[in-house]
Design a protein around this motif. Structure first.
Motif, PDB file in Angstrom:
ATOM      1  N   LYS A 237       0.813  -1.384  -0.018  1.00  0.00           N
ATOM      2  CA  LYS A 237      -0.058  -0.082   0.048  1.00  0.00           C
ATOM      3  C   LYS A 237       0.898   1.228  -0.021  1.00  0.00           C
ATOM      4  N   LYS A 239       1.449   5.443   0.024  1.00  0.00           N
ATOM      5  CA  LYS A 239       0.968   6.613   0.916  1.00  0.00           C
ATOM      6  C   LYS A 239       0.009   7.471  -0.159  1.00  0.00           C
ATOM      7  N   THR A 240      -0.836   8.213   0.393  1.00  0.00           N
ATOM      8  CA  THR A 240      -1.806   9.209  -0.153  1.00  0.00           C
ATOM      9  C   THR A 240      -0.942  10.600   0.006  1.00  0.00           C
ATOM     10  N   ASP A 242      -1.545  13.381   1.567  1.00  0.00           N
ATOM     11  CA  ASP A 242      -1.909  13.773   2.967  1.00  0.00           C
ATOM     12  C   ASP A 242      -1.092  13.121   3.865  1.00  0.00           C
ATOM     13  N   GLU A 717      -2.053  10.898  -8.976  1.00  0.00           N
ATOM     14  CA  GLU A 717      -2.101   9.615  -9.302  1.00  0.00           C
ATOM     15  C   GLU A 717      -1.507   9.255 -10.680  1.00  0.00           C
TER      16      GLU A 717
END
Length: 757
Positions: A237, A239-240, A242, A717
């Motif tokens: 996974k 990070k986003t 934020d 993205e």
């Protein structure tokens, strides 16, 4: 006239300094990459353990447990990012390490950078995926198979390349981030297992793994051995935005200190440990395809320091104790060349070829690249019809560090090569193929590059150096003169582009028909899908050219941006509409493009009253995944046009290092302005006429405009590039500004060809 071979002469070369962050294949195998370390992790060829060959290549010793290739952690908690891209001034190595370290939650002060060797383990499979299938998503169970397939494709192509603005959006986004996230996940799993606590209760911050409830904590290095036993996640996974702590920040580039204090090693600085170096100067026939038929070496033979003079057929080399001695001797040699079909060509003849091919194609001939609606029918019915033809010249790269390579073909058949290449594996393979030896017999060391811009993706200097080294039998450093560098480049092609556009009775663009000569890369360069034009036809014709051509910064966007955005400015003028406002209407269905255009116009104060002799011009060009709009201000009140200010707004999706991204926009603007003002390679009797910076000019500091850059992070993205996209809008923004200031339309570059003031 004769060839000459003499005994080697020369003085002892000084011992080289060890260059941190650079590894030859020999150094990689001999020294290993983990000094007392425990974990190497990255993005696997396939999920799980790496191949036995990669294990032997990258690690040595029982406490070096190689899981993969992109990141290592040693017992002192130092995290090293192994970066498979070169440093040629763009700063991408720092940003790639930044992306990896952020996903790991590493302490940036403990992060080091190591450039990967020229080896198939480091082919650019993530670039291949970004180029071939950027939007493809597969189930996690299929990810290793896709990963392996792309690796095999990249390996067959020898694709280890830095270029095309792919490093960050390809390897960074898909490779380095995934490697960092995988390493973090494995370290957390190891700590959870050791402490007997759930993984989800563990936190990681600046290289420290902690479990708050029990009060237990430890550094990365303490868990590296145990992490090596964990399974490698195929899709960890990420990070986003934020959650970013390093990405997006203006972290200092790792290569700057060495370049400031002079310790940075470029190809031209390379030495071979413990060996004397001789120096070679070369001259190739002035017309591509010719060969050396005879040479008079009597004067050169008697000059001090000359060791050998070699007629290699396609070039002549003088080998001497020093470069200056070699070049001065070379300058005295009288050469004769074979005849070629290109001996009579000049620029006019080449453009005449283009015109003939375009004439024959007419309104609907040639190879169709885009066709929507019926451009010809809508043009015939248009209330107003506009046509124009544009030209762009051949351009040289003019890297500040001229072409060079140091090579030694040893008695056992192996070869050592030192150079700065944008494609280290390609360079290494070129040396092996030239000598007819196995790839494993070439020990290749890549250095810093004193500029690349696409020129150093070619390997002619590598091939030439190893041929000279084989002929002499001793270590030789080849250095091209600036004259040779200018005359023997892989040039940006010249081109002609013809347009016709139709406006309806309300001034809306209803027809767009463009035909141009040849197209190399990227394929979307002549396309305008972001502009809402219902009837659109774009075609090309192939025309042979005798000069060598290759990628030049922003490649075909450098020509087509000038063509498209200049013609659109003409269309707006014919419609009696403001050029910025016309673009706004055409971008009604492209909100990201419109936001960039609006921001650039606002930055420049578009619409304000300009002084007499001054003007503003605007251009918008999406390229390499980034959207860039630029406004140029020109002053025509002096002896020649002067670009005083440039405002730039760019949307790269997300700028991973804001300072680095801004610097690349500024760099592209300066490089593009140099070309717009002065850049032209011209021919006479088949030979390039330019030779050095007096007749192939560079922009001087006192000519540089003020540059203002703003960034919009429009889609984290989907990242765009930085090295290329700042260049394409510059030329049309400048020529459109000249039109605004003077009413004179420039349809052919460079500006120095025209009397404007």
């Amino acid at each position: 006239m004769s060839d000459m071979t003499e005994e080697r002469q020369g003085t002892e070369a000084p011992e080289p300094e060890k260059k941190k962050g650079k590894w030859s294949r020999r150094a990689f195998i001999g020294a290993g990459i983990l000094t007392g370390g425990a974990l190497v992790v990255g993005v696997a060829i396939r999920s799980g353990k790496p191949s036995e060959r990669l294990q032997k290549l990258m690690a040595s010793g029982d406490n070096e447990m190689l899981i993969n290739s992109f990141v290592k952690i040693d017992k002192d908690n130092i995290v090293t990012a192994v970066v498979p891209h070169v440093e040629m001034g763009q700063g991408s190595q720092t940003v790639l390490a930044q992306m990896l370290a952020d996903e790991m939650d590493a302490n940036w002060e403990d992060v080091r950078i190591l450039e990967a060797p020229g080896d198939s383990a480091y082919v650019s499979k993530d670039i291949g995926r970004e180029f071939l299938m950027p939007n493809l998503k597969v189930p996690e169970i299929l990810e290793p198979t896709l990963d392996g397939t792309l690796f095999q494709i990249a390996n067959m192509m020898g694709l280890q390349i830095t270029g095309g603005s792919f490093s960050i959006r390809g390897t960074g986004q898909r490779g380095m981030r995934t490697a960092g996230a995988a390493a973090r996940q494995m370290l957390v799993a190891a700590a959870a297992e050791q402490w007997g606590v759930p993984e989800e209760q563990i936190t990681v911050d600046k290289g420290i793994i902690a479990h708050k409830a029990s009060g237990k904590s430890g550094k990365f290095g303490q868990f590296a051995s145990a992490a090596a036993e964990q399974s490698l996640p195929a899709l960890p996974k990420l990070k986003t935005p934020d959650q970013f702590t390093l990405m997006g920040k203006p972290l200092q580039r790792h290569d700057i200190p060495a370049k400031v204090d002079g310790s940075a090693v470029f190809g031209i600085d390379a030495k071979i440990p413990g060996e004397k170096l001789s120096y070679a100067a070369v001259k190739a026939p002035p017309v591509v395809g010719a060969s050396v038929t005879a040479m008079d070496v009597d004067a050169a033979k008697a000059m001090p320091g000359v060791q050998q003079i070699l007629n290699m057929g396609d070039f002549v080399a003088v080998v001497a104790n020093g470069y200056w001695q070699a070049q001065q001797a070379l300058n005295t040699i009288k050469l004769s060349y074979s005849k070629t079909e290109a001996d009579s060509l000049d620029a006019d003849a080449i453009f005449a070829r283009y015109a003939k091919a375009l004439d024959e194609a007419g309104d609907d001939g040639g190879d169709v690249e885009t066709q929507t609606g019926d451009a010809n029918a809508s043009y015939a019915k248009a209330a107003k019809q506009i046509t124009a033809e544009y030209r762009a010249p051949f351009l040289a790269h003019a890297t500040m560090e001229p072409q060079n390579c140091t090579a030694w073909v040893k008695s056992d058949g192996s070869c050592d090569v030192y150079a700065g290449s944008q494609s280290p594996l390609k360079a290494r393979k070129a040396a092996a193929d030239t000598l007819g030896i196995d790839l494993e017999q070439v020990n290749y060391t890549n250095t810093y590059l004193g500029g690349g811009f696409g020129r150093r993706s070619e390997v002619d200097n590598i091939v030439m150096a190893v041929r000279i080294a084989k002929a002499t039998g001793y270590p030789v450093k080849l250095i091209w003169s600036r004259e040779e560098d200018t005359a023997q480049d892989f040039y940006r092609p010249s081109a002609t582009s013809r347009f016709s556009a139709g406006l309806d009775d309300k001034g809306k663009v209803v027809s767009w028909n463009n035909i141009h000569t040849h197209l190399f890369d990227p394929q979307e360069a002549p396309q305008v899908p972001y502009y809402d034009i219902p009837n659109n036809l774009v075609r090309k014709v192939e025309v042979p050219m005798h000069l060598r051509f290759g990628p030049w910064r922003s490649v075909d966007h450098s020509q087509h941006a000038f063509f498209i955005e200049s013609f659109l400015d003409e269309v707006a003028a014919e419609a009696g509409e403001d050029s910025y406002q016309m673009r706004r209407k055409l971008l009604s269905k492209s909100p990201r493009h419109l936001a960039v255009l609006d921001k650039a116009a606002k930055m420049a104060g578009w619409g304000r009253t300009m002084p007499k002799g001054a003007g503003l011009g605007i251009a918008l060009v999406p390229s390499f995944g980034s959207i860039v709009a630029e406004v140029a201000e020109v002053d025509l009140t002096g002896k020649k046009p002067r670009v005083t200010k440039v405002w730039c707004c760019a949307d790269p999706g997300y700028a991973m290092n804001i300072d680095g991204f801004v610097a690349q926009m500024e760099s592209g603007i300066i490089y593009g302005l140099t070309a717009a003002l002065y850049g032209e390679i011209s021919l006479k009797k088949g030979a390039v006429q330019q030779s050095n910076f007096h007749d192939y000019k560079m922009l001087r500091m006192d000519e540089a405009p003020e540059i203002f850059v703003e960034v919009i992070n429009g889609d984290p993205e989907r990242l765009g590039g930085a090295g290329e996209p700042g260049l394409p809008p510059l030329a049309p923004a400048v020529t459109n500004a000249i039109f605004a200031a003077s009413g004179k339309r420039i349809r052919e570059l460079p500006l120095s060809k025209h009397r404007i003031v």
